[in-house]
Design a protein around this motif. Sequence first.
Motif, PDB file in Angstrom:
ATOM      1  N   LEU A 176       0.807  -1.223   0.000  1.00 48.50           N
ATOM      2  CA  LEU A 176       0.000   0.000   0.000  1.00 48.50           C
ATOM      3  C   LEU A 176       0.841   1.275   0.000  1.00 48.50           C
ATOM      4  O   LEU A 176       0.415   2.320   0.481  1.00 48.50           O
ATOM      5  CB  LEU A 176      -0.984   0.005   1.180  1.00 48.50           C
ATOM      6  N   SER A 177       2.038   1.180  -0.542  1.00 51.84           N
ATOM      7  CA  SER A 177       2.881   2.342  -0.829  1.00 51.84           C
ATOM      8  C   SER A 177       3.636   2.006  -2.104  1.00 51.84           C
ATOM      9  O   SER A 177       3.797   0.826  -2.448  1.00 51.84           O
ATOM     10  CB  SER A 177       3.866   2.615   0.313  1.00 51.84           C
ATOM     11  N   PRO A 178       4.104   3.022  -2.839  1.00 50.01           N
ATOM     12  CA  PRO A 178       4.801   2.724  -4.098  1.00 50.01           C
ATOM     13  C   PRO A 178       5.959   1.745  -3.932  1.00 50.01           C
ATOM     14  O   PRO A 178       6.105   0.799  -4.713  1.00 50.01           O
ATOM     15  CB  PRO A 178       5.279   4.099  -4.568  1.00 50.01           C
ATOM     16  N   GLU A 179       6.775   1.954  -2.906  1.00 45.93           N
ATOM     17  CA  GLU A 179       7.962   1.124  -2.730  1.00 45.93           C
ATOM     18  C   GLU A 179       7.602  -0.309  -2.337  1.00 45.93           C
ATOM     19  O   GLU A 179       8.135  -1.279  -2.894  1.00 45.93           O
ATOM     20  CB  GLU A 179       8.880   1.728  -1.661  1.00 45.93           C
ATOM     21  N   SER A 180       6.699  -0.461  -1.370  1.00 48.66           N
ATOM     22  CA  SER A 180       6.418  -1.805  -0.866  1.00 48.66           C
ATOM     23  C   SER A 180       5.562  -2.621  -1.831  1.00 48.66           C
ATOM     24  O   SER A 180       5.711  -3.843  -1.915  1.00 48.66           O
ATOM     25  CB  SER A 180       5.761  -1.740   0.515  1.00 48.66           C
ATOM     26  N   GLU A 181       4.687  -1.956  -2.596  1.00 42.32           N
ATOM     27  CA  GLU A 181       3.922  -2.688  -3.605  1.00 42.32           C
ATOM     28  C   GLU A 181       4.857  -3.221  -4.694  1.00 42.32           C
ATOM     29  O   GLU A 181       4.739  -4.374  -5.128  1.00 42.32           O
ATOM     30  CB  GLU A 181       2.847  -1.781  -4.220  1.00 42.32           C
ATOM     31  N   THR A 207       1.481 -12.102 -12.194  1.00 40.70           N
ATOM     32  CA  THR A 207       1.445 -11.111 -11.116  1.00 40.70           C
ATOM     33  C   THR A 207       0.310 -10.115 -11.324  1.00 40.70           C
ATOM     34  O   THR A 207       0.012  -9.717 -12.449  1.00 40.70           O
ATOM     35  CB  THR A 207       2.772 -10.352 -11.011  1.00 40.70           C
ATOM     36  N   THR A 208      -0.287  -9.709 -10.217  1.00 44.43           N
ATOM     37  CA  THR A 208      -1.407  -8.776 -10.239  1.00 44.43           C
ATOM     38  C   THR A 208      -1.150  -7.639  -9.255  1.00 44.43           C
ATOM     39  O   THR A 208      -0.873  -7.892  -8.077  1.00 44.43           O
ATOM     40  CB  THR A 208      -2.718  -9.497  -9.866  1.00 44.43           C
ATOM     41  N   PHE A 209      -1.262  -6.406  -9.741  1.00 45.29           N
ATOM     42  CA  PHE A 209      -1.117  -5.235  -8.886  1.00 45.29           C
ATOM     43  C   PHE A 209      -2.449  -4.940  -8.205  1.00 45.29           C
ATOM     44  O   PHE A 209      -3.450  -4.649  -8.858  1.00 45.29           O
ATOM     45  CB  PHE A 209      -0.659  -4.032  -9.708  1.00 45.29           C
ATOM     46  N   LEU A 210      -2.457  -5.012  -6.876  1.00 45.16           N
ATOM     47  CA  LEU A 210      -3.658  -4.793  -6.074  1.00 45.16           C
ATOM     48  C   LEU A 210      -3.435  -3.619  -5.123  1.00 45.16           C
ATOM     49  O   LEU A 210      -3.671  -3.697  -3.928  1.00 45.16           O
ATOM     50  CB  LEU A 210      -4.018  -6.078  -5.317  1.00 45.16           C
ATOM     51  N   MET A 224       1.593   4.966  -8.770  1.00 43.26           N
ATOM     52  CA  MET A 224       1.867   3.539  -8.630  1.00 43.26           C
ATOM     53  C   MET A 224       1.620   2.765  -9.921  1.00 43.26           C
ATOM     54  O   MET A 224       2.461   1.979 -10.369  1.00 43.26           O
ATOM     55  CB  MET A 224       1.048   2.971  -7.472  1.00 43.26           C
ATOM     56  N   LEU A 225       0.463   2.978 -10.528  1.00 45.30           N
ATOM     57  CA  LEU A 225       0.160   2.252 -11.765  1.00 45.30           C
ATOM     58  C   LEU A 225       1.157   2.552 -12.884  1.00 45.30           C
ATOM     59  O   LEU A 225       1.672   1.614 -13.518  1.00 45.30           O
ATOM     60  CB  LEU A 225      -1.263   2.562 -12.220  1.00 45.30           C
ATOM     61  N   PRO A 226       1.480   3.804 -13.171  1.00 44.59           N
ATOM     62  CA  PRO A 226       2.462   4.058 -14.231  1.00 44.59           C
ATOM     63  C   PRO A 226       3.826   3.426 -13.940  1.00 44.59           C
ATOM     64  O   PRO A 226       4.480   2.903 -14.848  1.00 44.59           O
ATOM     65  CB  PRO A 226       2.552   5.588 -14.267  1.00 44.59           C
ATOM     66  N   ALA A 227       4.254   3.452 -12.668  1.00 43.66           N
ATOM     67  CA  ALA A 227       5.552   2.876 -12.325  1.00 43.66           C
ATOM     68  C   ALA A 227       5.545   1.359 -12.498  1.00 43.66           C
ATOM     69  O   ALA A 227       6.501   0.775 -13.023  1.00 43.66           O
ATOM     70  CB  ALA A 227       5.921   3.249 -10.892  1.00 43.66           C
TER      71      ALA A 227
END
Length: 401
Positions: free
Chosen positions: A144-149, A169-172, A196-199
């Motif tokens: 739930l943060s850019p780095e940890s996701e 893999t799925t980004f949630l 987050m999504l663009p990164a």
Amino acid sequence: MRCDTIWQNARLCTLAAHMPGLGIVEDGVIAADDGRIVFAGAATDAPAFEATRTIDCGGRWITPGLIDCHTHLVHGGNRAGEFEMKLAGARYEDIARAGGGIRATMRATRASSEADLVASALPRLDALIAEGATTIEIKSGYGLSPESEARMLRAARTLGRERPVTIRTTFLGAHAVPPEFDGDADGYTDLVCDRMLPAVAAAGLADTVDGFCEGIAFSPAQIERVFTRARELGLSVKLHAEQLSNLGGAALAARHGALSADHLEHLDADGIAAMRRAGTVAVLLPGAFYFLREKQVPPVEQLRAAGVPIAIATDCNPGTSPLTSLLLTMNMAATLFRLTVEECLAAVTRNAALALGLGHEAGTLEAGRWCDLAIWDVESPAELVYRMGFNPLHARIWRGK
């Protein structure tokens, strides 16, 4: 015709859509070359092969390798303490609002290194592999943060290099609102969509984007924003929908051409119709239903009548389905949701492949598919659904090996 390997003297459950039922072939043969099936059918129909290796299966049953199309396999810590709270009468919503639930796993996950996440996930992955799983989906959603996701998704990709298994893999990121955004779900949605999504897309870390559309998570309007951005970035979508209430999430997902909508205990007729039109797979999760002692059963009969493909999955996660057995998942689906043996086996092979966008690559025993096989010491396919706590796997083949 030359090939790497032939498996002969086998009984096949091909699960091919053009064949009736399980697509059973007696005295079957499978030939593979360079990781792909080149023939799967009756021995009397097989061409003459020159094979490097020939394996006599001794009359055993072969199914496609099993597919777990919904897991949260990568995470830090566990929530055994919350399990005790549930036994004492606490509700899932109560635990979540008190700072437990997804946020508890978030704290443990943020404190874990990538190596820690890989190490803790490997035993869970190995348990699935030991029961014939050859393809497994893994979600983020506990960072739930850019780095940890991103760290979770990298760990999931690493698992696919550590073991002979296909990992999707799925980004949630839209799983829960983290504490730094308390009272500002729209602000966190901005972060998901704008950063987050663009990164994640630029780094190639995710195959699909998911969200949790629920009163304790994200509204339909917020999920709409996430899905719109995901599709702009060329990513497919799927959704946790209608688990605890009916917010119309399944219909929303279908409007975006979602691969699947998952849980679906409170799914209504409009949602079913939308899924049917879009070809969205219904992924049922009996482990969470059992663990949470839910009463509202998914509308299986209505899904059947509409022709919506049904998949099932472990939903392996630390809070609501700490389950690492697709065999037990099939038994639960039959017992709790009244799926038939045929439906259960299709749900962890052919339809699970569809739920991951892999319908032309996996899930059936047909020429051109990956040679992912599970070879079983059973007298009939029904045993795979009937038994509990018993693993009759004789051999597992991934990409022909």
